[in-house]
Design a protein around this motif. Structure first.
Motif, PDB file in Angstrom:
ATOM      1  N   THR A   1      28.118  11.203  20.620  1.00  0.00           N
ATOM      2  CA  THR A   1      29.053  10.084  20.527  1.00  0.00           C
ATOM      3  C   THR A   1      28.769   9.168  19.342  1.00  0.00           C
ATOM      4  OG1 THR A   1      27.695   8.823  22.114  1.00  0.00           O
ATOM      5  CG2 THR A   1      29.573  10.089  22.993  1.00  0.00           C
TER       6      THR A   1
ATOM      7  N   MET B   1      32.323  13.155  27.522  1.00  0.00           N
ATOM      8  CA  MET B   1      31.703  13.009  26.210  1.00  0.00           C
ATOM      9  C   MET B   1      32.668  13.354  25.084  1.00  0.00           C
ATOM     10  SD  MET B   1      28.121  14.676  24.895  1.00  0.00           S
ATOM     11  CE  MET B   1      28.702  16.389  24.908  1.00  0.00           C
TER      12      MET B   1
ATOM     13  N   ASN C   1      31.348  18.684  27.836  1.00  0.00           N
ATOM     14  CA  ASN C   1      31.414  17.679  28.889  1.00  0.00           C
ATOM     15  C   ASN C   1      32.669  16.866  28.615  1.00  0.00           C
ATOM     16  OD1 ASN C   1      31.141  14.869  29.732  1.00  0.00           O
ATOM     17  ND2 ASN C   1      29.038  15.322  30.320  1.00  0.00           N
TER      18      ASN C   1
ATOM     19  N   PHE D   1      24.017  13.095  24.730  1.00  0.00           N
ATOM     20  CA  PHE D   1      25.222  12.267  24.783  1.00  0.00           C
ATOM     21  C   PHE D   1      25.241  11.261  23.624  1.00  0.00           C
ATOM     22  CE2 PHE D   1      27.630   8.568  26.142  1.00  0.00           C
ATOM     23  CZ  PHE D   1      28.779   9.126  26.674  1.00  0.00           C
ATOM     24  N   SER D   2      24.109  10.596  23.398  1.00  0.00           N
ATOM     25  CA  SER D   2      24.024   9.617  22.318  1.00  0.00           C
ATOM     26  C   SER D   2      24.214  10.276  20.958  1.00  0.00           C
ATOM     27  CB  SER D   2      22.669   8.900  22.366  1.00  0.00           C
ATOM     28  OG  SER D   2      22.525   8.168  23.559  1.00  0.00           O
ATOM     29  N   TYR D   3      23.630  11.445  20.787  1.00  0.00           N
ATOM     30  CA  TYR D   3      23.759  12.163  19.510  1.00  0.00           C
ATOM     31  C   TYR D   3      25.224  12.492  19.217  1.00  0.00           C
ATOM     32  CZ  TYR D   3      23.392  16.011  16.143  1.00  0.00           C
ATOM     33  OH  TYR D   3      23.548  16.830  15.052  1.00  0.00           O
TER      34      TYR D   3
ATOM     35  N   ASP E   1      17.727  16.851  27.877  1.00  0.00           N
ATOM     36  CA  ASP E   1      17.741  15.402  28.032  1.00  0.00           C
ATOM     37  C   ASP E   1      19.185  14.972  27.812  1.00  0.00           C
ATOM     38  OD1 ASP E   1      17.697  12.641  27.645  1.00  0.00           O
ATOM     39  OD2 ASP E   1      15.790  12.644  26.597  1.00  0.00           O
ATOM     40  N   GLY E   2      19.927  14.873  28.902  1.00  0.00           N
ATOM     41  CA  GLY E   2      21.363  14.646  28.816  1.00  0.00           C
ATOM     42  C   GLY E   2      21.737  13.373  28.093  1.00  0.00           C
ATOM     43  N   GLN E   3      20.991  12.295  28.306  1.00  0.00           N
ATOM     44  CA  GLN E   3      21.322  11.028  27.659  1.00  0.00           C
ATOM     45  C   GLN E   3      21.132  11.115  26.153  1.00  0.00           C
ATOM     46  OE1 GLN E   3      22.801   8.287  29.092  1.00  0.00           O
ATOM     47  NE2 GLN E   3      23.025   7.799  26.911  1.00  0.00           N
ATOM     48  N   ALA E   4      20.070  11.803  25.718  1.00  0.00           N
ATOM     49  CA  ALA E   4      19.819  11.942  24.284  1.00  0.00           C
ATOM     50  C   ALA E   4      20.918  12.758  23.613  1.00  0.00           C
ATOM     51  CB  ALA E   4      18.461  12.587  24.047  1.00  0.00           C
TER      52      ALA E   4
ATOM     53  N   THR F   1      20.359  18.665  36.199  1.00  0.00           N
ATOM     54  CA  THR F   1      20.939  18.284  34.908  1.00  0.00           C
ATOM     55  C   THR F   1      21.798  19.381  34.316  1.00  0.00           C
ATOM     56  OG1 THR F   1      19.047  16.843  34.442  1.00  0.00           O
ATOM     57  CG2 THR F   1      20.409  17.506  32.565  1.00  0.00           C
TER      58      THR F   1
ATOM     59  N   SER G   1      33.727  13.406  36.121  1.00  0.00           N
ATOM     60  CA  SER G   1      33.339  12.922  34.795  1.00  0.00           C
ATOM     61  C   SER G   1      33.084  14.076  33.829  1.00  0.00           C
ATOM     62  CB  SER G   1      32.090  12.047  34.908  1.00  0.00           C
ATOM     63  OG  SER G   1      31.627  11.659  33.645  1.00  0.00           O
TER      64      SER G   1
END
Length: 361
Positions: free
Chosen positions: A248, A281, A278, A244-246, A239-242, A167, A51
């Motif tokens: 995308t 992403m 990534n 990623f959200s920023y 904070d990988g999810q934060a 992470t 991924s």
């Protein structure tokens, strides 16, 4: 959206250096997560590495620094293009890992390269967006002084990323690069914009290495976390999810707005040049922007996420022959710590472009 426009510039050369030490990322990740071959956990780790798209990483052996890597890149580039030191009026050095807190890397580089006494020297402390900022700053200096500017961008992420952090450890690599920006009356207009959300600074942070938290022996001790990771206080936290959200959601919005305000579309660009963060992403980002993957060169599979050095490394690794022979228009974007984004519409080529150089300390 605030857009900066600079005319009369040209990239005359670009080079990149990576350390000789290569990490097999799948093997590294399996050891990090403590899984056995053939187990369900092992298959999960294999899926994770597919991924993120990072198969190999290059990291320093423990002796070389960001200055060493970029010095080698600069020397090879200057020699390859037969550039004259006296034609330069500035050095801009982008890094978060300088040799010393003071003085800056750029001033020492002036001496090491034998550049003229009247050379402006600036270090820029920015994370992943640093190269886009560096092009902007170097372009402004080159246009004002009517002299060439050497843009150096290097990062030794392995020195402030814990090898036991689940992470960040499978992501980051090290690299050094050099780019020459020169005044050129026929150069097309370059356009930049720099969205920033400082309220999100804590989602990507190297906390214990400044003067808010002053150095102490305790900063050298590893701390255990609930996910099984261990890191020192001066190691990078993400904070990988934060993030990623920023990227995308908000970066996608910024780039669409940028193209709309410039009245351009993906069809107007030869390549989409993204920070090599990534694979999953940035492929999502490209899809959102309606760029075909054929227009998005990738090199993170070979080198990992080299922070601000990833874009120039990607150009040298994947586009060396292209930029050596013809002009290409790039939509460029990098995003990271701050949270800060840099977006640019600019041209590159034909120019001097070396192959990726291996640094053997």
């Amino acid at each position: 959206m605030v857009i900066s426009r600079i005319s009369g510039l040209k990239i005359e050369g670009i080079s990149a250096v990576v350390p000789s030490k290569e990490i097999d990322n799948l093997r590294f990740a399996k050891d990090l997560f403590g899984v056995e071959e053939g187990s369900q956990q092992s298959r999960s780790v294999e899926s994770l590495i597919r991924s993120i798209g990072i198969e190999k990483r290059r990291i320093c052996n423990g002796n070389e620094t960001s200055l060493d890597l970029s010095l080698r890149a600069a020397k090879e580039l200057l020699k390859s293009g037969n550039f004259r030191n006296e034609d330069f009026g500035g050095i801009v050095f982008v890094t978060q890992s300088p040799d010393d807190l003071c003085p800056n890397n750029a001033s020492y580089m002036q001496y090491l390269l034998g550049f003229p006494e009247f050379t402006a020297v600036i270090d820029v402390n920015l994370a992943c967006p640093g190269y886009v900022y560096g092009l902007w700053i170097a372009g402004l200096i080159a246009g004002n002084l009517q002299k060439k500017v050497l843009l150096l961008d290097a990062e030794t992420n392995s020195y402030f990323n814990s090898p036991y952090d689940k992470t960040t450890a499978p992501l980051f690599g090290d690299a050094g690069t050099a780019t020459i920006i020169a005044p050129n009356s026929e150069g097309p207009e370059w356009r930049f914009t720099f969205p920033t959300d400082g309220s999100k600074r804590d989602v990507l942070l190297v906390p214990g290495f400044g003067f808010r938290e002053k150095p102490s022996p305790e900063k050298l001790e590893y701390i255990s976390y609930p996910d099984g990771s261990r890191r020192r206080r001066f190691d990078s936290f993400m904070d990988g999810q934060a993030v990623f959200s920023y990227v995308t959601q908000r970066v996608s919005k910024y780039m669409k707005q940028f193209m709309k305000e410039l009245d351009t579309t993906p069809a107007n660009f030869d390549y989409l040049m993204l920070h090599q963060a990534n694979a999953f992403m940035i492929k999502m980002l490209a899809t959102s922007l309606k760029f075909p993957t054929s227009k998005m060169p990738l090199s993170l599979q070979k080198y990992g996420n080299t922070s601000s050095a990833s874009i120039p490394l990607n150009i040298v690794s994947e586009m060396s022959k292209v930029v050596s022979q013809k002009n290409s228009r790039l939509l460029m974007s990098a995003f990271g710590g701050g949270l800060v984004t840099g977006i640019a519409d600019l041209d590159i080529g034909p120019c001097v472009c070396t192959e990726v150089i291996e640094f053997d300390s």
